[in-house]
Write a protein that holds these residues in place. Sequence first.
Motif, mmCIF file in Angstrom:
data_model
loop_
_atom_site.group_PDB
_atom_site.id
_atom_site.type_symbol
_atom_site.label_atom_id
_atom_site.label_comp_id
_atom_site.label_asym_id
_atom_site.label_seq_id
_atom_site.Cartn_x
_atom_site.Cartn_y
_atom_site.Cartn_z
ATOM 1 N N VAL A 4 1.694 7.378 3.271
ATOM 2 C CA VAL A 4 3.149 7.600 3.270
ATOM 3 C C VAL A 4 3.502 8.682 2.272
ATOM 4 O O VAL A 4 3.090 8.634 1.108
ATOM 5 C CB VAL A 4 3.899 6.289 2.916
ATOM 6 C CG1 VAL A 4 5.405 6.520 2.923
ATOM 7 C CG2 VAL A 4 3.509 5.186 3.889
ATOM 8 N N ARG A 5 4.277 9.652 2.697
ATOM 9 C CA ARG A 5 4.711 10.743 1.821
ATOM 10 C C ARG A 5 6.139 10.480 1.332
ATOM 11 O O ARG A 5 6.977 10.028 2.096
ATOM 12 C CB ARG A 5 4.659 12.087 2.543
ATOM 13 C CG ARG A 5 3.255 12.513 2.927
ATOM 14 C CD ARG A 5 3.260 13.907 3.545
ATOM 15 N NE ARG A 5 1.912 14.335 3.886
ATOM 16 C CZ ARG A 5 1.088 14.911 3.029
ATOM 17 N NH1 ARG A 5 1.478 15.129 1.786
ATOM 18 N NH2 ARG A 5 -0.125 15.276 3.405
ATOM 19 N N GLY A 6 6.358 10.813 0.061
ATOM 20 C CA GLY A 6 7.701 10.677 -0.499
ATOM 21 C C GLY A 6 7.873 9.374 -1.251
ATOM 22 O O GLY A 6 7.504 8.302 -0.762
ATOM 23 N N ALA A 7 8.445 9.454 -2.460
ATOM 24 C CA ALA A 7 8.614 8.273 -3.308
ATOM 25 C C ALA A 7 9.536 7.247 -2.671
ATOM 26 O O ALA A 7 9.311 6.034 -2.771
ATOM 27 C CB ALA A 7 9.156 8.694 -4.679
ATOM 28 N N LYS A 8 10.577 7.709 -1.989
ATOM 29 C CA LYS A 8 11.535 6.775 -1.402
ATOM 30 C C LYS A 8 10.893 5.967 -0.286
ATOM 31 O O LYS A 8 11.061 4.736 -0.208
ATOM 32 C CB LYS A 8 12.749 7.536 -0.875
ATOM 33 C CG LYS A 8 13.871 6.635 -0.393
ATOM 34 C CD LYS A 8 15.107 7.428 -0.012
ATOM 35 C CE LYS A 8 16.231 6.519 0.437
ATOM 36 N NZ LYS A 8 17.460 7.282 0.818
ATOM 37 N N LYS A 9 10.113 6.628 0.578
ATOM 38 C CA LYS A 9 9.449 5.906 1.666
ATOM 39 C C LYS A 9 8.387 4.950 1.124
ATOM 40 O O LYS A 9 8.197 3.846 1.654
ATOM 41 C CB LYS A 9 8.831 6.896 2.640
ATOM 42 C CG LYS A 9 9.849 7.585 3.555
ATOM 43 C CD LYS A 9 9.161 8.387 4.630
ATOM 44 C CE LYS A 9 10.175 8.977 5.616
ATOM 45 N NZ LYS A 9 9.539 9.743 6.693
ATOM 46 N N GLN A 10 7.699 5.375 0.064
ATOM 47 C CA GLN A 10 6.703 4.485 -0.527
ATOM 48 C C GLN A 10 7.354 3.224 -1.097
ATOM 49 O O GLN A 10 6.818 2.122 -0.967
ATOM 50 C CB GLN A 10 5.917 5.218 -1.624
ATOM 51 C CG GLN A 10 4.910 6.218 -1.089
ATOM 52 C CD GLN A 10 3.953 6.694 -2.167
ATOM 53 O OE1 GLN A 10 4.239 6.598 -3.352
ATOM 54 N NE2 GLN A 10 2.813 7.239 -1.749
ATOM 55 N N GLU A 11 8.524 3.386 -1.713
ATOM 56 C CA GLU A 11 9.231 2.231 -2.255
ATOM 57 C C GLU A 11 9.661 1.283 -1.129
ATOM 58 O O GLU A 11 9.620 0.057 -1.280
ATOM 59 C CB GLU A 11 10.445 2.697 -3.054
ATOM 60 C CG GLU A 11 11.124 1.596 -3.856
ATOM 61 C CD GLU A 11 10.172 0.923 -4.837
ATOM 62 O OE1 GLU A 11 10.270 -0.307 -4.991
ATOM 63 O OE2 GLU A 11 9.316 1.626 -5.432
ATOM 64 N N GLN A 12 10.043 1.862 0.003
ATOM 65 C CA GLN A 12 10.418 1.036 1.151
ATOM 66 C C GLN A 12 9.224 0.244 1.668
ATOM 67 O O GLN A 12 9.344 -0.928 2.031
ATOM 68 C CB GLN A 12 10.999 1.920 2.256
ATOM 69 C CG GLN A 12 12.365 2.502 1.918
ATOM 70 C CD GLN A 12 12.831 3.504 2.956
ATOM 71 O OE1 GLN A 12 12.067 3.980 3.785
ATOM 72 N NE2 GLN A 12 14.119 3.834 2.899
ATOM 73 N N VAL A 13 8.056 0.882 1.696
ATOM 74 C CA VAL A 13 6.847 0.193 2.148
ATOM 75 C C VAL A 13 6.473 -0.920 1.170
ATOM 76 O O VAL A 13 6.072 -2.023 1.577
ATOM 77 C CB VAL A 13 5.687 1.187 2.329
ATOM 78 C CG1 VAL A 13 4.374 0.451 2.567
ATOM 79 C CG2 VAL A 13 5.969 2.125 3.498
ATOM 80 N N ARG A 14 6.604 -0.654 -0.145
ATOM 81 C CA ARG A 14 6.319 -1.704 -1.136
ATOM 82 C C ARG A 14 7.219 -2.917 -0.919
ATOM 83 O O ARG A 14 6.763 -4.069 -0.983
ATOM 84 C CB ARG A 14 6.519 -1.156 -2.555
ATOM 85 C CG ARG A 14 5.411 -0.232 -3.044
ATOM 86 C CD ARG A 14 5.515 -0.008 -4.545
ATOM 87 N NE ARG A 14 4.479 0.894 -5.001
ATOM 88 C CZ ARG A 14 4.637 2.217 -5.115
ATOM 89 N NH1 ARG A 14 5.820 2.768 -4.798
ATOM 90 N NH2 ARG A 14 3.657 2.985 -5.526
ATOM 91 N N ALA A 15 8.505 -2.654 -0.677
ATOM 92 C CA ALA A 15 9.436 -3.755 -0.428
ATOM 93 C C ALA A 15 9.059 -4.500 0.847
ATOM 94 O O ALA A 15 9.146 -5.740 0.920
ATOM 95 C CB ALA A 15 10.866 -3.222 -0.332
#
Length: 900
Positions: free
Chosen positions: A546-557
């Motif tokens: 996953v690219r991008g900090a925002k998308k990574q945070e969404q995946v973590r959630a």
Amino acid sequence: MTPLTLKSYQQTALDTLAAFARAARVQGPAGAFAGLAGGPYNAEPFGGVPCVCLRIPTGGGKTVLAAHAVPLLAREWAGVDAPVALWLVPSDAIRAQTLRALQTPGHPYRAALADAYGEGLRVCALEDVAQVAPPEWGRAAIVVVATIQSFRIEDAGQRNVYGFSESFERHFKGVERRMLAALQSVPDALVTAEDAARDASGVLAGFVGQPRWSLANWLALHRPVLIVDEAHNAKTDKSFTALQRLAPACILELTATPIAASTNVLYHVSAQELAAEDMIKLPIVLAEHPEGWPAAVFGAAQTQRALEAEALKDEAAGLGYVRPIVLFQAMNAGEDMPPEKLREYLIDELKLPSEQIVIATGTTRGLDEVDLAARDCPVRYVITVQALREGWDCPFAYVLCSLQKLTSATAVEQLLGRVLRMPYARRRGREALNRAYAHVCAAEFSQAAHALADRLIQHMGFEALDVASMIAPQASLPLWGDGSEENQAPAPVHQAPVATNFEAVAATPDVLALPGVQAREVAGVQQVVVAGHIGAEAEEVLLAQVRGAKKQEQVRAQVAQHNALVAAQAAPAARGVPFAPLPPLGYRLDAQAPLWPLERDAVLEAVELDLLSPQAVHLPGFQVVQEADVFEIDLDGARVALRPLGSGQMAMDYGGSTITADTLVGWLDQSLFKPLDYLTQGQRRAYLAAVVGHQLHACGVPLVALAQGRFQLARKVQAHVAALRDAAARRAFRQKVLAQEGGDAWLVEPDWAHPHVFVPGRYPAPVASRYAGRYRFPKHYFPVLADLKEGGQEFQCAQLIDRHPQVRHWVRNLDTAPCGFGLPTSRGYFYADFVAELLDGRVALLEFKGAHLVNDPYEIEKSQVGALWARASQGRAVFGWLTVEQDGIPLARQLDAVLA
């Protein structure tokens, strides 16, 4: 008048708020918040004015909490007997509903205020403030209910509440200049040259630079206690400015969904706490209908019929009238099934009586003037589209049927909130009536469950771990229990594994090689679907795609929510596995006497307390110090400054020459009625008179200072008497229960006839103290663990218990009844850290103690009570007092010895 009895979580929230207010007077808001909430305090934009939030999910009773909070904050922070409170709500509909409730004698909201201030309190709308006579301010409690929009505007001159009004002349004329000077620092409080220039009458020309005679300034002059309902709607610069203009003494926010960056959440209530107090129905039995909306509508109608049959049986058993109602969320106009067409379908195709169906939309007001709780009301089906009228109550709503996609349907959470509320806030006898129901148009349970979970988490204030155990597929639960037991456990459940679709993750070979991962083709594109627990290493592989900090945070959630669902499904309680019963302790006066519950109150009945002795009359740690014209109270080492002499209005002229010792004694008697209600009024008055006399004559405290510090004096009296009772109770407990220090000991034994039972779905773990670590505890009975942090000695003890071959399953015990298991002590109850059921059927209480507490007298008493409980069980129960090391024996071997 007796207010509505508060639920345990409501009382805990208020106790936390009271502790914050008391600590903030000494440490300031930031220090008090850090000590209680364990996090940083955001002081912006109100500076030293305390501003904290109680986070209460949908259905948790925010309004009754607010009503109880007004006198609490007035007493503990503002230090006034007759406060001014401004109660701000988000809409006019809610304003009218709240105002009506607070003005209605006997209503629980009003009763909470009347219990503190009598029926002389004034509750009014903004337009009625000017009609309250000036002498009433400071003599009677005044609550003003308004919308925040009434105060929220950029130009203060454009809103009536800020405008100069001659109707307030009589209010401002009698106010001391020194008090008016306080308004100099309030934003937009003064008449400006621009105001004078716009004034055609010329009246304002002589007031430039002086406070306006305005409604807002009059409220600000009294430093109101500010209640902000649905506070997430008041987190804008305009809202902040509006609140600053009111110069509040303190601000209490209430919301289910606070904005994290700008909210000081002091206490957070969980869904499990609501369910344990019968405020909401759980679980939500979710039925997905891939065939389309006709199947969903038919399923909802069938559920209603079956629920109504159960309700009739419940009523016959004396549990009150309920008529289950379905809330249909129809499609929008122009789509397949708008409201009118759905009504026709229900009548023509399903043959439902037309009088049972109403439409409630912005244009069709079928629910106006309808009392849904009335026995003669025929309505069983309500059709809406976007949202029902704000403030509308549907006490019998049980079934949500959404014909729209949950991911796109607006306001579905409002309908879901109606369905979740438990009728009468009381558990029903038929198990089917303790659940909520949702019929949705979805291809599979996993998809529908995730969509529903998103709504519950993002819009209704619930936590992922709670939501994980709140949703169950219809096929996994028997829809109708036999109702033979109020707290019957569900039958063992075998569910399909939770599967989550990670749209943002590319289906690379590395990802597809992970256990539990499959690729699913959606619209010609392969998407990643994961089943089973996602470990740390697997999560890193997913994030790498996953690219991008925002998308990574969404995946973590998404991973956290997925793992919560998996954990909830795997917990023994979720699978319907029962936990062995635990016997409380009872006592007999002799071998032939009946067995009575052993509790502190029984011990206290054997205690005689002399409250007129010198030891009882003297208040250690209470000292009044005069600094110039200001008094300070030293209360157990914490110094609290009182207001300057003669400042402001105080009820009964406290600080003036008319106060007498008898008046102060009467005030204390009224304020301490509940804490000292085990005494007669004559005993109370005699004791309080002795205390006041001792302070005046033996300690030389001026009466005016004692009157100004009456709230601190009352608190100290209450604490001192409690300490005296504790000491007496300790002596009696050693004699009667532990058979020490002589005396006639009672016969103590376990009461197997009335055992404590851990019930699935009844584990109200507070959100703030939950375990959130990565290590999994597969044997823990509930999906959630209370009060446990990753790492440290207690965490290691929990790991050893979970891994022990003799342990079938265990519970991190709660420290409150009725969901936690406790043993009586001289102070109340002792709740051991861990409760376990062993493979051989025995039950075990396990308490872990740090080395610094081993020799504490009260800890020793708890260990003696635990040992007594185990001895009296005749081998059916064991008790373990565990430390890091006992006489060179490590913790693991101590546990082995206890469980052997």
